[in-house]
Design an enzyme around this catalytic site. Sequence first.
Site, PDB file in Angstrom:
ATOM      1  N   ASP A   1       0.827  -1.201   0.000  1.00  0.00           N
ATOM      2  CA  ASP A   1       0.000   0.000   0.000  1.00  0.00           C
ATOM      3  C   ASP A   1       0.871   1.266   0.000  1.00  0.00           C
ATOM      4  O   ASP A   1       2.109   1.191   0.033  1.00  0.00           O
ATOM      5  CB  ASP A   1      -0.915  -0.053   1.237  1.00  0.00           C
ATOM      6  CG  ASP A   1      -2.317   0.436   0.935  1.00  0.00           C
ATOM      7  OD1 ASP A   1      -2.461   1.292   0.057  1.00  0.00           O
ATOM      8  OD2 ASP A   1      -3.259  -0.028   1.604  1.00  0.00           O
TER       9      ASP A   1
ATOM     10  N   TRP B   1      -2.886   3.220  -5.939  1.00  0.00           N
ATOM     11  CA  TRP B   1      -4.167   3.802  -6.406  1.00  0.00           C
ATOM     12  C   TRP B   1      -4.023   4.643  -7.676  1.00  0.00           C
ATOM     13  O   TRP B   1      -4.796   5.586  -7.891  1.00  0.00           O
ATOM     14  CB  TRP B   1      -4.817   4.640  -5.295  1.00  0.00           C
ATOM     15  CG  TRP B   1      -4.572   4.157  -3.916  1.00  0.00           C
ATOM     16  CD1 TRP B   1      -5.024   2.987  -3.387  1.00  0.00           C
ATOM     17  CD2 TRP B   1      -3.811   4.798  -2.881  1.00  0.00           C
ATOM     18  NE1 TRP B   1      -4.599   2.866  -2.090  1.00  0.00           N
ATOM     19  CE2 TRP B   1      -3.860   3.963  -1.759  1.00  0.00           C
ATOM     20  CE3 TRP B   1      -3.109   5.995  -2.808  1.00  0.00           C
ATOM     21  CZ2 TRP B   1      -3.206   4.282  -0.562  1.00  0.00           C
ATOM     22  CZ3 TRP B   1      -2.457   6.308  -1.628  1.00  0.00           C
ATOM     23  CH2 TRP B   1      -2.513   5.463  -0.531  1.00  0.00           C
ATOM     24  N   GLY B   2      -3.014   4.374  -8.466  1.00  0.00           N
ATOM     25  CA  GLY B   2      -2.830   5.164  -9.689  1.00  0.00           C
ATOM     26  C   GLY B   2      -2.204   6.524  -9.458  1.00  0.00           C
ATOM     27  O   GLY B   2      -2.020   7.294 -10.395  1.00  0.00           O
TER      28      GLY B   2
ATOM     29  N   GLU C   1       0.502   9.604  -8.637  1.00  0.00           N
ATOM     30  CA  GLU C   1       1.805   9.957  -9.237  1.00  0.00           C
ATOM     31  C   GLU C   1       1.984   9.286 -10.594  1.00  0.00           C
ATOM     32  O   GLU C   1       3.077   8.861 -10.947  1.00  0.00           O
ATOM     33  CB  GLU C   1       2.965   9.571  -8.301  1.00  0.00           C
ATOM     34  CG  GLU C   1       2.974  10.330  -6.994  1.00  0.00           C
ATOM     35  CD  GLU C   1       4.022   9.820  -6.023  1.00  0.00           C
ATOM     36  OE1 GLU C   1       5.061   9.308  -6.463  1.00  0.00           O
ATOM     37  OE2 GLU C   1       3.774   9.916  -4.816  1.00  0.00           O
TER      38      GLU C   1
ATOM     39  N   ASP D   1     -10.207   3.134  -3.477  1.00  0.00           N
ATOM     40  CA  ASP D   1     -10.835   1.964  -2.848  1.00  0.00           C
ATOM     41  C   ASP D   1     -12.278   1.755  -3.311  1.00  0.00           C
ATOM     42  O   ASP D   1     -13.045   2.707  -3.451  1.00  0.00           O
ATOM     43  CB  ASP D   1     -10.857   2.134  -1.327  1.00  0.00           C
ATOM     44  CG  ASP D   1      -9.471   1.954  -0.739  1.00  0.00           C
ATOM     45  OD1 ASP D   1      -8.492   1.916  -1.521  1.00  0.00           O
ATOM     46  OD2 ASP D   1      -9.374   1.855   0.488  1.00  0.00           O
TER      47      ASP D   1
HETATM   48  C1  GLA Z   1      -5.908   1.193   1.419  1.00  0.00           C
HETATM   49  C2  GLA Z   1      -6.070   0.184   0.307  1.00  0.00           C
HETATM   50  C3  GLA Z   1      -7.179  -0.797   0.653  1.00  0.00           C
HETATM   51  C4  GLA Z   1      -6.880  -1.479   1.972  1.00  0.00           C
HETATM   52  C5  GLA Z   1      -6.654  -0.444   3.066  1.00  0.00           C
HETATM   53  C6  GLA Z   1      -6.133  -1.056   4.337  1.00  0.00           C
HETATM   54  O1  GLA Z   1      -7.002   2.038   1.535  1.00  0.00           O
HETATM   55  O2  GLA Z   1      -6.318   0.813  -0.905  1.00  0.00           O
HETATM   56  O3  GLA Z   1      -7.348  -1.747  -0.374  1.00  0.00           O
HETATM   57  O4  GLA Z   1      -5.748  -2.306   1.831  1.00  0.00           O
HETATM   58  O5  GLA Z   1      -5.705   0.535   2.663  1.00  0.00           O
HETATM   59  O6  GLA Z   1      -5.928  -0.094   5.349  1.00  0.00           O
END
Ligand code: GLA
Length: 391
Positions: A126, A161-162, A164, A183
């Site tokens: 993450d 999450w894409g 940067e 998410d």
């Molecule tokens: C981020 C990730 C999620 C999950 C949470 C855990 O938000 O994008 O998929 O792993 O952290 O805290």
Amino acid sequence: MIINRPPMGWNSWNTFAENINEKVVMETADFIVESGLKDCGYEYVIIDDCWSLKERNEKNEIVPDPEKFPHGMKYVSDYIHSKGLKFGMYSCAGTMTCAAYPGSLDHEFIDAKCFAEWGVDYLKYDYCYHPFTTYGHMLYKRMGLALANCGRDILFAACSWGSENTKTWIKETGAHTWRSTGDIFDTWESIKELALSQYKVAEYNGCGCFNDMDMLVVGMKGKGHVGLKGCTTEEYKTHFAFWAMMGSPLIIGCDLREADDDAMAILKNKELIRIDQDAAYRQPYFVDGNRIINNERKGDEPLYSWYPDHMPVIVRHLENGDIAIGFFNFTDNEHYECFTLDAVGLGFCTGKSLELTDVWTGEVSKPINDTVGANLPAHGCVVYRAKVVDR
Ligand code: GLA
């Protein structure tokens, strides 16, 4: 390590978050085998955030929380392996994980060694609490190297999450999958937002480093950590079919032990799984009537963003010469959508047409007047596996 299929499995986050423990993980592993999900291809059992104590030990290692995992991680790993499944874990490139447990920043090689010793096969990595003085690509390269040198094959599932512009550098880092989205939540709006975001990144996908659209919410029905409103069966079908058409990893997020028959039928749809896992792994493209949207560009950016009415039609050419065709309706009304055979390379002069098999119903049909079409309920989809045949 090279992977040639988007990974499939289950992850604890969507439902359990900090309520994760050994019992849930082991019972889920049992269920994956007993329910036949393993035979469908689901193999990774992944523990997400919140598995550790808040402090590292005197050797600077992350310590599994003894209340949640009283026998340690090797025990859970051995159990999962004894079922013929693979074991996944979670860490973060920052000082802390997103839920504020210790992250791997400056401990990458120590942590990778621990994961290898515990028999980990998959690491979700993450991007919370990362220092602002360095770049994501540096941090993912560090963990990529730590995993590549830890003495065990560990799938590296990057989760930035894409941000940067991840898509432009992620393949440098050794990651096998990359999260292109924020998410997911168990609502139609979330599914729609994530699906439509793919117009801009569909081409940054492919063998070796798969575009991960986030975990599935199929079957959550509003229960669990990202549960919220829940979705209808129609919406879960559209969600699963879209992820499969795009070739995303298929990582289940519901409490499988409580999944209903509708959810199990969706998760086990053999034709969609076959499309998702197709060995050729060709890039999906979008068609709109006779226009092939992919080819229209302005500078480097595809022009998907102007797509008028949230009714994408996705096409993927498959290994055995078949074509997967997915019609999706992200509007709130019933619609008919269609395109002519030219759009997939079968102009009249080829003498060829398609035989269309509906992946949900098994019904077989042919294009009418060279047109492939579908009646779509609101929030619904129709997906065909199409065989090239004589006219
Ligand atoms: C981020 C990730 C999620 C999950 C949470 C855990 O938000 O994008 O998929 O792993 O952290 O805290």
